[in-house]
Design a protein around this motif. Structure first.
Motif, mmCIF file in Angstrom:
data_model
loop_
_atom_site.group_PDB
_atom_site.id
_atom_site.type_symbol
_atom_site.label_atom_id
_atom_site.label_comp_id
_atom_site.label_asym_id
_atom_site.label_seq_id
_atom_site.Cartn_x
_atom_site.Cartn_y
_atom_site.Cartn_z
ATOM 1 N N THR A 64 0.839 -1.198 0.000
ATOM 2 C CA THR A 64 0.000 0.000 0.000
ATOM 3 C C THR A 64 0.875 1.249 0.000
ATOM 4 O O THR A 64 2.057 1.195 0.340
ATOM 5 C CB THR A 64 -0.931 0.041 1.219
ATOM 6 O OG1 THR A 64 -0.156 0.252 2.411
ATOM 7 C CG2 THR A 64 -1.721 -1.247 1.350
ATOM 8 N N MET A 65 0.267 2.376 -0.363
ATOM 9 C CA MET A 65 0.965 3.662 -0.398
ATOM 10 C C MET A 65 -0.026 4.763 -0.036
ATOM 11 O O MET A 65 -1.145 4.467 0.394
ATOM 12 C CB MET A 65 1.556 3.897 -1.801
ATOM 13 C CG MET A 65 0.552 3.799 -2.920
ATOM 14 S SD MET A 65 1.266 3.840 -4.581
ATOM 15 C CE MET A 65 1.897 5.507 -4.651
ATOM 16 N N ASP A 66 0.400 6.028 -0.195
ATOM 17 C CA ASP A 66 -0.463 7.175 0.123
ATOM 18 C C ASP A 66 -1.027 7.043 1.532
ATOM 19 O O ASP A 66 -2.235 7.123 1.766
ATOM 20 C CB ASP A 66 -1.601 7.315 -0.890
ATOM 21 C CG ASP A 66 -1.100 7.587 -2.302
ATOM 22 O OD1 ASP A 66 -0.002 8.163 -2.428
ATOM 23 O OD2 ASP A 66 -1.789 7.218 -3.265
ATOM 24 N N ASN A 67 -0.090 6.821 2.497
ATOM 25 C CA ASN A 67 -0.478 6.656 3.903
ATOM 26 C C ASN A 67 -1.512 5.555 4.097
ATOM 27 O O ASN A 67 -2.544 5.718 4.761
ATOM 28 C CB ASN A 67 -0.985 7.985 4.478
ATOM 29 C CG ASN A 67 0.133 9.010 4.560
ATOM 30 O OD1 ASN A 67 1.247 8.699 4.981
ATOM 31 N ND2 ASN A 67 -0.153 10.234 4.150
ATOM 32 N N LEU A 68 -1.214 4.407 3.464
ATOM 33 C CA LEU A 68 -1.964 3.153 3.614
ATOM 34 C C LEU A 68 -3.334 3.171 2.945
ATOM 35 O O LEU A 68 -4.122 2.245 3.138
ATOM 36 C CB LEU A 68 -2.146 2.793 5.105
ATOM 37 C CG LEU A 68 -0.915 2.860 5.999
ATOM 38 C CD1 LEU A 68 -1.286 2.469 7.431
ATOM 39 C CD2 LEU A 68 0.200 1.965 5.490
#
Length: 217
Positions: free
Chosen positions: A48-52
């Motif tokens: 995941t990315m963008d703060n999960l």
């Protein structure tokens, strides 16, 4: 004690005052030994990315390892990934396929109460385009790790992974701390926390939490 709490609070505000991305990697690792020299390995992972909040990529890879002796091992892998990337033609984010090939030379040795490990990796990555495969990045990576094997089920470790972009320069260092918990002879769980430190100008701080279930077949 109050001074320590104030310092930690100040550092937290400083970190989050910059552009920061908290990511996560969740994985399943499988190993099957054919004999004392040869092993097959497979890994599945979701990131995941963008703060999960965004599924950044999902990955599947498999490889074969050959243990030369007590201290040395070589291995080769293929990785397929779908990555969340911006597409100009669609004017939107889509998942694009990437292919990675990499080979490792690994060395480890017990030094007093610690286990020292070194890994040299060559990796080459390609993406699918309308005209076929297009090379994106080639790296040499040098990873140094210290682990503390002990009589408990927990094995802590720290490491640093240096990324050298072939034909250019070192552009990233990955600092990592983690712990492996041994459930039994076949099952274990690894928890890691690491930071990707960019050596080129960047306004983004990337921190990642990793959780991997490891199974020996």
């Amino acid at each position: 004690m109050k001074r320590i709490l104030l310092l930690l609070l100040f550092m937290s505000f400083k970190m989050w005052g910059q552009e920061t991305d908290l990511r996560s990697w969740y994985g399943l690792s499988l190993e099957k030994k054919l004999n004392k020299h040869i092993s097959f390995n497979a890994n599945l992972q979701v990131r995941t990315m963008d703060n999960l909040t965004t599924l950044g990529s999902y990955i599947g890879e498999f490889g074969i390892g050959y243990k030369l002796n007590k201290h040395w091992e070589v291995s080769a892998y293929y990785r397929y990934a779908q990555k969340h990337k911006w597409d100009k033609s669609d004017d939107a984010y889509i998942y694009k396929p990437f292919h990675r090939f990499y080979a490792n030379v690994e060395y480890d040795r017990k030094i007093s109460i610690l286990k020292f490990s070194y890994r040299l990796r060559y990796q080459d990555q390609f993406k699918d385009t309308d005209t076929g495969l297009e090379e994106t990045k080639s790296y040499l990576r040098n990873k140094i790790e210290l682990a503390y094997p002990n009589k408990t089920r927990f094995t802590p470790s720290i490491s640093a992974d240096f990324f050298y972009k072939i034909g250019e320069d070192f552009d990233q260092i990955r600092y990592k701390a983690g712990v492996d918990y041994t459930v039994n002879k076949r099952n274990s769980v690894g928890l890691t926390f690491f930071r990707d430190y960019s050596l080129v100008p960047s306004d983004l701080n990337v921190y990642t939490i990793g959780l991997t279930y490891k199974l020996k077949l």
